[in-house]
Design an enzyme around this catalytic site. Structure first.
Site, PDB file in Angstrom:
ATOM      1  N   PHE A  17       0.860  -1.174   0.000  1.00  0.00           N
ATOM      2  CA  PHE A  17       0.000   0.000   0.000  1.00  0.00           C
ATOM      3  C   PHE A  17       0.896   1.223   0.000  1.00  0.00           C
ATOM      4  O   PHE A  17       2.058   1.167   0.404  1.00  0.00           O
ATOM      5  CB  PHE A  17      -0.993   0.010   1.163  1.00  0.00           C
ATOM      6  CG  PHE A  17      -0.381  -0.154   2.529  1.00  0.00           C
ATOM      7  CD1 PHE A  17       0.187   0.923   3.194  1.00  0.00           C
ATOM      8  CD2 PHE A  17      -0.388  -1.390   3.157  1.00  0.00           C
ATOM      9  CE1 PHE A  17       0.744   0.777   4.458  1.00  0.00           C
ATOM     10  CE2 PHE A  17       0.169  -1.551   4.414  1.00  0.00           C
ATOM     11  CZ  PHE A  17       0.728  -0.468   5.069  1.00  0.00           C
ATOM     12  N   SER A  18       0.359   2.343  -0.504  1.00  0.00           N
ATOM     13  CA  SER A  18       1.187   3.493  -0.836  1.00  0.00           C
ATOM     14  C   SER A  18       1.488   4.414   0.330  1.00  0.00           C
ATOM     15  O   SER A  18       2.603   4.932   0.444  1.00  0.00           O
ATOM     16  CB  SER A  18       0.527   4.307  -1.958  1.00  0.00           C
ATOM     17  OG  SER A  18       0.372   3.515  -3.120  1.00  0.00           O
ATOM     18  N   ARG A  19       0.510   4.664   1.184  1.00  0.00           N
ATOM     19  CA  ARG A  19       0.672   5.688   2.211  1.00  0.00           C
ATOM     20  C   ARG A  19       0.758   5.055   3.599  1.00  0.00           C
ATOM     21  O   ARG A  19      -0.001   4.130   3.908  1.00  0.00           O
ATOM     22  CB  ARG A  19      -0.492   6.681   2.170  1.00  0.00           C
ATOM     23  CG  ARG A  19      -0.623   7.413   0.837  1.00  0.00           C
ATOM     24  CD  ARG A  19      -1.717   8.468   0.886  1.00  0.00           C
ATOM     25  NE  ARG A  19      -2.997   7.921   1.297  1.00  0.00           N
ATOM     26  CZ  ARG A  19      -3.847   7.288   0.475  1.00  0.00           C
ATOM     27  NH1 ARG A  19      -3.526   7.101  -0.791  1.00  0.00           N
ATOM     28  NH2 ARG A  19      -5.000   6.845   0.926  1.00  0.00           N
TER      29      ARG A  19
END
Length: 201
Positions: A17-19
């Site tokens: 996941f990115s954040r």
């Protein structure tokens, strides 16, 4: 798909996941739930629990997650494929292809094709469950191309929005002659900072 999986086939999971704030959200639970569901429907595939590949708070937009195996899980997986730690015929299970990459479609597609050529079978669980391997036909690969393109387009739009928002903040700060943030290097002191008195000097 279950009928095509040989007994004892090894499966690996890749989660990204990115954040960083997504660590407390639903992303991990959702990805893990879909993996568990696939494993329950494909009992011949055994998940390798010793090797867990997770890139938490890591963007797939720039391709940096494919570099530096000491830091990034996907880079480590690619290294394990190259050195044979991940054997041919193994399964790489991902929630969707954009977990692997949100780069421009050309490097993203090259990543997928190189894995398939190395003998890794990629299982996408969403939006439609798909299995890709070295024998995947043109229609299957076209669907992969569409998914990769969609992921890149979404990230490109978000990147543009964030960039424009930051540029607007800078323009406003210049107009108001006010700093964007209260954080400054330790060797600077903001002129408008509250007076701390002489006790700390």
């Amino acid at each position: 798909m279950k009928d095509r999986i040989k007994s004892g086939a090894v499966a690996y999971s890749y989660l990204r996941f990115s954040r960083p704030e997504q660590a407390t959200g639903d992303s991990v639970r959702r990805q893990r739930a879909r993996l568990d569901d696939w494993l329950s429907r494909n009992p011949h595939a055994k998940l390798d629990e010793a090797l867990t590949y997770q890139d938490k708070g890591t963007s797939g937009f720039t391709g940096k997650h494919r570099e530096n195996p000491d830091r990034n899980a996907l880079a480590l997986f690619l290294q394990h494929v190259e050195n044979g730690r991940v054997a041919k015929g193994s399964y790489l299970v991902v929630e969707s292809l954009d977990r692997l990459s949100r780069e421009h479609v050309q490097p993203a597609l090259s990543l997928v094709l190189n894995l398939l050529e190395a003998g890794v079978r990629i299982v996408q669980l969403s939006p439609a469950e798909m299995e890709y391997d070295r024998k995947s036909d043109a229609m299957h690969l076209m669907m992969a191309l569409i998914e990769l393109s969609r992921g890149h387009s979404e990230s490109a739009i978000k990147s543009e929005w964030c960039g424009e928002a930051w540029r607007a903040k800078k323009r406003q700060a210049a107009s108001d002659r006010r700093p964007i943030t209260s954080v400054v290097p330790c060797w600077l002191e903001r002129a408008d900072a509250p007076d701390k008195g002489n006790g700390g000097r």
